[in-house]
Design an enzyme around this catalytic site. Structure first.
Site, PDB file in Angstrom:
ATOM      1  N   HIS A 198       8.235   5.005  14.654  1.00 14.16           N
ATOM      2  CA  HIS A 198       6.825   5.303  14.353  1.00 14.16           C
ATOM      3  C   HIS A 198       5.925   4.593  15.364  1.00 14.16           C
ATOM      4  O   HIS A 198       6.010   3.370  15.529  1.00 14.16           O
ATOM      5  CB  HIS A 198       6.532   4.807  12.926  1.00 14.16           C
ATOM      6  CG  HIS A 198       5.171   5.149  12.414  1.00 14.16           C
ATOM      7  ND1 HIS A 198       4.863   6.369  11.861  1.00 14.16           N
ATOM      8  CD2 HIS A 198       4.033   4.414  12.346  1.00 14.16           C
ATOM      9  CE1 HIS A 198       3.595   6.370  11.458  1.00 14.16           C
ATOM     10  NE2 HIS A 198       3.074   5.192  11.758  1.00 14.16           N
TER      11      HIS A 198
ATOM     12  N   ASP B  59       2.995   5.334   4.658  1.00 10.34           N
ATOM     13  CA  ASP B  59       2.794   4.327   5.706  1.00 10.34           C
ATOM     14  C   ASP B  59       1.908   3.192   5.203  1.00 10.34           C
ATOM     15  O   ASP B  59       0.732   3.410   4.905  1.00 10.34           O
ATOM     16  CB  ASP B  59       2.138   5.031   6.906  1.00 10.34           C
ATOM     17  CG  ASP B  59       1.982   4.149   8.121  1.00 10.34           C
ATOM     18  OD1 ASP B  59       2.437   2.997   8.102  1.00 10.34           O
ATOM     19  OD2 ASP B  59       1.380   4.639   9.102  1.00 10.34           O
TER      20      ASP B  59
ATOM     21  N   SER C 164       7.936   0.920  12.271  1.00  7.59           N
ATOM     22  CA  SER C 164       6.707   0.960  13.066  1.00  7.59           C
ATOM     23  C   SER C 164       6.764  -0.085  14.173  1.00  7.59           C
ATOM     24  O   SER C 164       6.853  -1.287  13.919  1.00  7.59           O
ATOM     25  CB  SER C 164       5.498   0.688  12.168  1.00  7.59           C
ATOM     26  OG  SER C 164       4.370   0.439  12.979  1.00  7.59           O
TER      27      SER C 164
ATOM     28  N   MET D 268      -4.060   3.514  18.327  1.00  6.09           N
ATOM     29  CA  MET D 268      -5.391   3.169  17.799  1.00  6.09           C
ATOM     30  C   MET D 268      -6.389   3.079  18.954  1.00  6.09           C
ATOM     31  O   MET D 268      -6.070   2.501  19.993  1.00  6.09           O
ATOM     32  CB  MET D 268      -5.334   1.813  17.102  1.00  6.09           C
ATOM     33  CG  MET D 268      -4.279   1.725  16.022  1.00  6.09           C
ATOM     34  SD  MET D 268      -4.275   0.080  15.292  1.00  6.09           S
ATOM     35  CE  MET D 268      -2.881   0.240  14.172  1.00  6.09           C
TER      36      MET D 268
ATOM     37  N   MET E 230      -4.377   7.406  15.352  1.00  5.43           N
ATOM     38  CA  MET E 230      -5.569   6.890  14.664  1.00  5.43           C
ATOM     39  C   MET E 230      -6.701   6.883  15.685  1.00  5.43           C
ATOM     40  O   MET E 230      -7.179   5.818  16.109  1.00  5.43           O
ATOM     41  CB  MET E 230      -5.288   5.494  14.106  1.00  5.43           C
ATOM     42  CG  MET E 230      -4.421   5.519  12.863  1.00  5.43           C
ATOM     43  SD  MET E 230      -3.693   3.919  12.500  1.00  5.43           S
ATOM     44  CE  MET E 230      -2.213   4.063  13.491  1.00  5.43           C
TER      45      MET E 230
ATOM     46  N   MET F   3      -1.459   7.421   3.810  1.00  4.76           N
ATOM     47  CA  MET F   3      -1.678   6.004   4.104  1.00  4.76           C
ATOM     48  C   MET F   3      -1.715   5.226   2.789  1.00  4.76           C
ATOM     49  O   MET F   3      -2.495   5.541   1.889  1.00  4.76           O
ATOM     50  CB  MET F   3      -3.014   5.795   4.839  1.00  4.76           C
ATOM     51  CG  MET F   3      -3.058   6.312   6.256  1.00  4.76           C
ATOM     52  SD  MET F   3      -1.702   5.758   7.314  1.00  4.76           S
ATOM     53  CE  MET F   3      -1.875   3.981   7.247  1.00  4.76           C
TER      54      MET F   3
ATOM     55  N   ASP G 168       2.059   3.774  16.438  1.00 10.31           N
ATOM     56  CA  ASP G 168       0.676   3.733  15.964  1.00 10.31           C
ATOM     57  C   ASP G 168      -0.280   3.664  17.138  1.00 10.31           C
ATOM     58  O   ASP G 168      -0.336   2.650  17.833  1.00 10.31           O
ATOM     59  CB  ASP G 168       0.488   2.509  15.059  1.00 10.31           C
ATOM     60  CG  ASP G 168       1.231   2.658  13.753  1.00 10.31           C
ATOM     61  OD1 ASP G 168       0.890   3.586  12.997  1.00 10.31           O
ATOM     62  OD2 ASP G 168       2.158   1.875  13.495  1.00 10.31           O
TER      63      ASP G 168
ATOM     64  N   HIS H 228       1.620   8.518  15.318  1.00  2.42           N
ATOM     65  CA  HIS H 228       0.516   8.466  14.348  1.00  2.42           C
ATOM     66  C   HIS H 228      -0.769   8.185  15.119  1.00  2.42           C
ATOM     67  O   HIS H 228      -0.999   7.059  15.565  1.00  2.42           O
ATOM     68  CB  HIS H 228       0.829   7.347  13.330  1.00  2.42           C
ATOM     69  CG  HIS H 228      -0.229   7.118  12.309  1.00  2.42           C
ATOM     70  ND1 HIS H 228      -0.235   6.012  11.482  1.00  2.42           N
ATOM     71  CD2 HIS H 228      -1.326   7.838  11.961  1.00  2.42           C
ATOM     72  CE1 HIS H 228      -1.280   6.067  10.680  1.00  2.42           C
ATOM     73  NE2 HIS H 228      -1.961   7.160  10.955  1.00  2.42           N
TER      74      HIS H 228
HETATM   75  C1  DX5 Z   1      -1.302   0.822   9.987  1.00  5.44           C
HETATM   76  C2  DX5 Z   1      -0.191   1.568  10.617  1.00  5.44           C
HETATM   77  C3  DX5 Z   1       1.150   1.294  10.071  1.00  5.44           C
HETATM   78  C4  DX5 Z   1       1.602  -0.137  10.147  1.00  5.44           C
HETATM   79  C5  DX5 Z   1       2.439  -0.376   8.938  1.00  5.44           C
HETATM   80  O1  DX5 Z   1      -2.499   1.319  10.471  1.00  5.44           O
HETATM   81  O2  DX5 Z   1      -0.414   2.967  10.513  1.00  5.44           O
HETATM   82  O3  DX5 Z   1       2.131   2.168  10.631  1.00  5.44           O
HETATM   83  O4  DX5 Z   1       2.330  -0.454  11.306  1.00  5.44           O
HETATM   84  O5  DX5 Z   1       2.744  -1.720   8.884  1.00  5.44           O
HETATM   85  P1  DX5 Z   1       3.331  -2.414   7.568  1.00  5.44           P
HETATM   86  O6  DX5 Z   1       4.618  -1.721   7.240  1.00  5.44           O
HETATM   87  O7  DX5 Z   1       3.524  -3.823   8.020  1.00  5.44           O
HETATM   88  O8  DX5 Z   1       2.302  -2.248   6.497  1.00  5.44           O
HETATM   89 ZN    ZN Z   2       1.243   4.303  11.153  1.00  4.69          ZN
END
Ligand code: DX5
Ligand code: ZN
Length: 215
Positions: A32, A174, A7, A36, A67, A136, A34, A65
């Site tokens: 990956h 994840d 990620s 947000m 969010m 998740m 993320d 991903h």
């Molecule tokens: C959290 C993200 C993850 C995050 C995981 O909302 O979706 O992808 O980066 O990070 P770690 O592996 O540090 O938990």
């Molecule tokens: Zn993620």
């Protein structure tokens, strides 16, 4: 061997070039991303100008991903950037079937993400349309959180549903993945592991990715 999707959220954003090169030179299968919006989750990550600047430099398929609320508004733009997988949250999609069809029409692979409290049984009538389910194992929004133990049983239940229906749908996990949780997730039936902090905060990220790959 699990699919490994580091990620980018835990990378050093002041040294993104270096960290993209690191991913390119590693055994990582995907990268990956993320996304947000500060509405669906209580955090904001990065947007299109940042993604556009590194997408062309990344040699690995992008595992996006989302969010965000109203993900339909952005599916075409992420597909145009070359997203390989587009993950939308079950909790953010009122018309999930329509959203999944939209993703598939772009040529991207469709994945649905479940928050920790959302049972896998809610996917019974859509799973046949999905290329992947992302479970998740932390509450979304932040890297570096503690793994939620119930995810192991949840992974087993999802594995059972996919096998019972004779599907090829992948299971990705994840949040809070390390060698210990990763091993148990693979045993429970996970195909792909996302890892943020465990990779990027380690002394040797390339070696850590190799260790995860060997689980
Ligand atoms: C959290 C993200 C993850 C995050 C995981 O909302 O979706 O992808 O980066 O990070 P770690 O592996 O540090 O938990
Ligand atoms: Zn993620």
């Amino acid at each position: 061997m699990p699919i490994i999707s580091p990620s980018l959220l835990s990378a050093d954003f002041a040294n993104l070039n270096r960290d993209i090169e690191l991913i390119n030179n590693s055994q990582a299968d995907w990268l990956h991303l993320d996304i947000m919006d500060g509405v669906f989750v209580p955090n904001i990550s990065f947007g299109f100008p940042v993604i556009e600047s590194f997408a062309s430099k990344c040699a690995k398929p992008l595992d996006v991903h989302l969010m965000i609320v109203n993900p339909d508004n952005y599916i075409d733009r992420f597909a145009a950037l070359g997203a390989h997988y587009i993950n939308v949250h079950y909790e953010a999609c009122t018309h999930l079937h329509r959203t999944v069809q939209h993703i598939r029409q772009t040529g991207a692979k469709a994945a649905v993400t479940l928050n920790p409290h959302t049972p896998v049984s809610l996917l019974e009538d859509i799973i046949g349309e999905l290329d992947m389910v992302l479970l998740m194992s932390v509450n979304p929004g932040f890297g570096g959180q503690k793994f939620i133990e119930n995810t192991i049983e949840k992974t087993k239940r999802l594995r059972e549903m996919i096998d019972r229906k004779g599907l090829e749908t992948l299971i990705e996990i994840d949040g809070g993945v390390n060698l210990e949780t990763g091993r148990r997730l693979v045993e429970a039936g996970a195909d792909a592991l996302v890892a943020g902090n465990f990779v990027f905060k380690s002394a040797d990220p390339i070696g850590t990715i190799a260790d995860l790959k060997n689980l």
